[in-house]
Design a protein around this motif. Structure first.
Motif, PDB file in Angstrom:
ATOM      1  N   LEU A  15       9.320 -46.556 -84.340  1.00  0.00           N
ATOM      2  CA  LEU A  15       9.288 -45.208 -83.770  1.00  0.00           C
ATOM      3  C   LEU A  15       7.973 -44.518 -84.124  1.00  0.00           C
ATOM      4  O   LEU A  15       7.440 -44.703 -85.221  1.00  0.00           O
ATOM      5  N   ASP A  16       7.470 -43.719 -83.203  1.00  0.00           N
ATOM      6  CA  ASP A  16       6.214 -42.998 -83.386  1.00  0.00           C
ATOM      7  C   ASP A  16       6.482 -41.503 -83.215  1.00  0.00           C
ATOM      8  O   ASP A  16       6.326 -40.945 -82.131  1.00  0.00           O
ATOM      9  N   PRO A  17       6.897 -40.808 -84.279  1.00  0.00           N
ATOM     10  CA  PRO A  17       7.238 -39.393 -84.136  1.00  0.00           C
ATOM     11  C   PRO A  17       6.069 -38.524 -83.711  1.00  0.00           C
ATOM     12  O   PRO A  17       6.251 -37.553 -82.965  1.00  0.00           O
ATOM     13  N   GLN A  18       4.865 -38.842 -84.146  1.00  0.00           N
ATOM     14  CA  GLN A  18       3.712 -38.037 -83.729  1.00  0.00           C
ATOM     15  C   GLN A  18       3.439 -38.226 -82.239  1.00  0.00           C
ATOM     16  O   GLN A  18       3.164 -37.268 -81.524  1.00  0.00           O
ATOM     17  N   GLY A  19       3.531 -39.450 -81.767  1.00  0.00           N
ATOM     18  CA  GLY A  19       3.362 -39.698 -80.339  1.00  0.00           C
ATOM     19  C   GLY A  19       4.437 -39.010 -79.521  1.00  0.00           C
ATOM     20  O   GLY A  19       4.171 -38.441 -78.455  1.00  0.00           O
ATOM     21  N   GLN A  20       5.679 -39.028 -80.026  1.00  0.00           N
ATOM     22  CA  GLN A  20       6.783 -38.368 -79.329  1.00  0.00           C
ATOM     23  C   GLN A  20       6.569 -36.859 -79.267  1.00  0.00           C
ATOM     24  O   GLN A  20       6.865 -36.229 -78.242  1.00  0.00           O
ATOM     25  N   ALA A  21       6.046 -36.281 -80.339  1.00  0.00           N
ATOM     26  CA  ALA A  21       5.789 -34.837 -80.347  1.00  0.00           C
ATOM     27  C   ALA A  21       4.732 -34.478 -79.309  1.00  0.00           C
ATOM     28  O   ALA A  21       4.869 -33.482 -78.584  1.00  0.00           O
ATOM     29  N   VAL A  22       3.703 -35.287 -79.206  1.00  0.00           N
ATOM     30  CA  VAL A  22       2.665 -35.045 -78.191  1.00  0.00           C
ATOM     31  C   VAL A  22       3.265 -35.185 -76.796  1.00  0.00           C
ATOM     32  O   VAL A  22       3.032 -34.357 -75.918  1.00  0.00           O
ATOM     33  N   GLN A  23       4.070 -36.223 -76.605  1.00  0.00           N
ATOM     34  CA  GLN A  23       4.680 -36.450 -75.292  1.00  0.00           C
ATOM     35  C   GLN A  23       5.556 -35.272 -74.872  1.00  0.00           C
ATOM     36  O   GLN A  23       5.521 -34.839 -73.721  1.00  0.00           O
ATOM     37  N   ARG A  24       6.333 -34.735 -75.801  1.00  0.00           N
ATOM     38  CA  ARG A  24       7.194 -33.595 -75.476  1.00  0.00           C
ATOM     39  C   ARG A  24       6.382 -32.340 -75.162  1.00  0.00           C
ATOM     40  O   ARG A  24       6.800 -31.494 -74.373  1.00  0.00           O
ATOM     41  N   ALA A  25       5.210 -32.191 -75.775  1.00  0.00           N
ATOM     42  CA  ALA A  25       4.397 -30.995 -75.567  1.00  0.00           C
ATOM     43  C   ALA A  25       3.626 -31.035 -74.246  1.00  0.00           C
ATOM     44  O   ALA A  25       3.303 -29.978 -73.694  1.00  0.00           O
ATOM     45  N   LEU A  26       3.329 -32.209 -73.736  1.00  0.00           N
ATOM     46  CA  LEU A  26       2.482 -32.307 -72.540  1.00  0.00           C
ATOM     47  C   LEU A  26       3.006 -31.535 -71.337  1.00  0.00           C
ATOM     48  O   LEU A  26       2.239 -30.790 -70.711  1.00  0.00           O
TER      49      LEU A  26
END
Length: 90
Positions: A15-26
């Motif tokens: 899992l990549d929580p930082q990548g997921q956070a960026v994805q949700r913000a886009l």
């Protein structure tokens, strides 16, 4: 002098929580159509002398033991021409 780049990324099953956070913000920032984001690390190494097989073996060992946690990360070693790298940076 040559530049060797080591790109380190989490393995796909991690899992990549930082990548997921960026994805949700886009979408909130107006960027649509991005289905996945993975964050990684990039190391640029300036190498003195030729980047031959022994030099690449040393860099591969360096990446495996120091730059990447091979339990959860994969890495790729690439040689870039220094002049080309400078052009891309401009």
């Amino acid at each position: 002098m040559a530049r060797v780049v080591v790109d380190v990324m989490l393995k796909p099953e991690i899992l990549d929580p930082q990548g997921q956070a960026v994805q949700r913000a886009l979408p909130r920032l107006g960027f649509q159509g991005i289905s996945d984001v993975r964050q990684g690390k990039r190391f640029e190494l300036e190498v003195e002398g030729p980047v031959d097989a022994p030099a690449l073996a040393r860099i591969h060992e360096l990446a495996e033991t120091f730059l990447a946690n091979t339990v959860i990360e994969d890495f790729v070693v690439k040689v870039e021409e220094a002049e080309k790298a400078e052009e891309v940076a401009k």
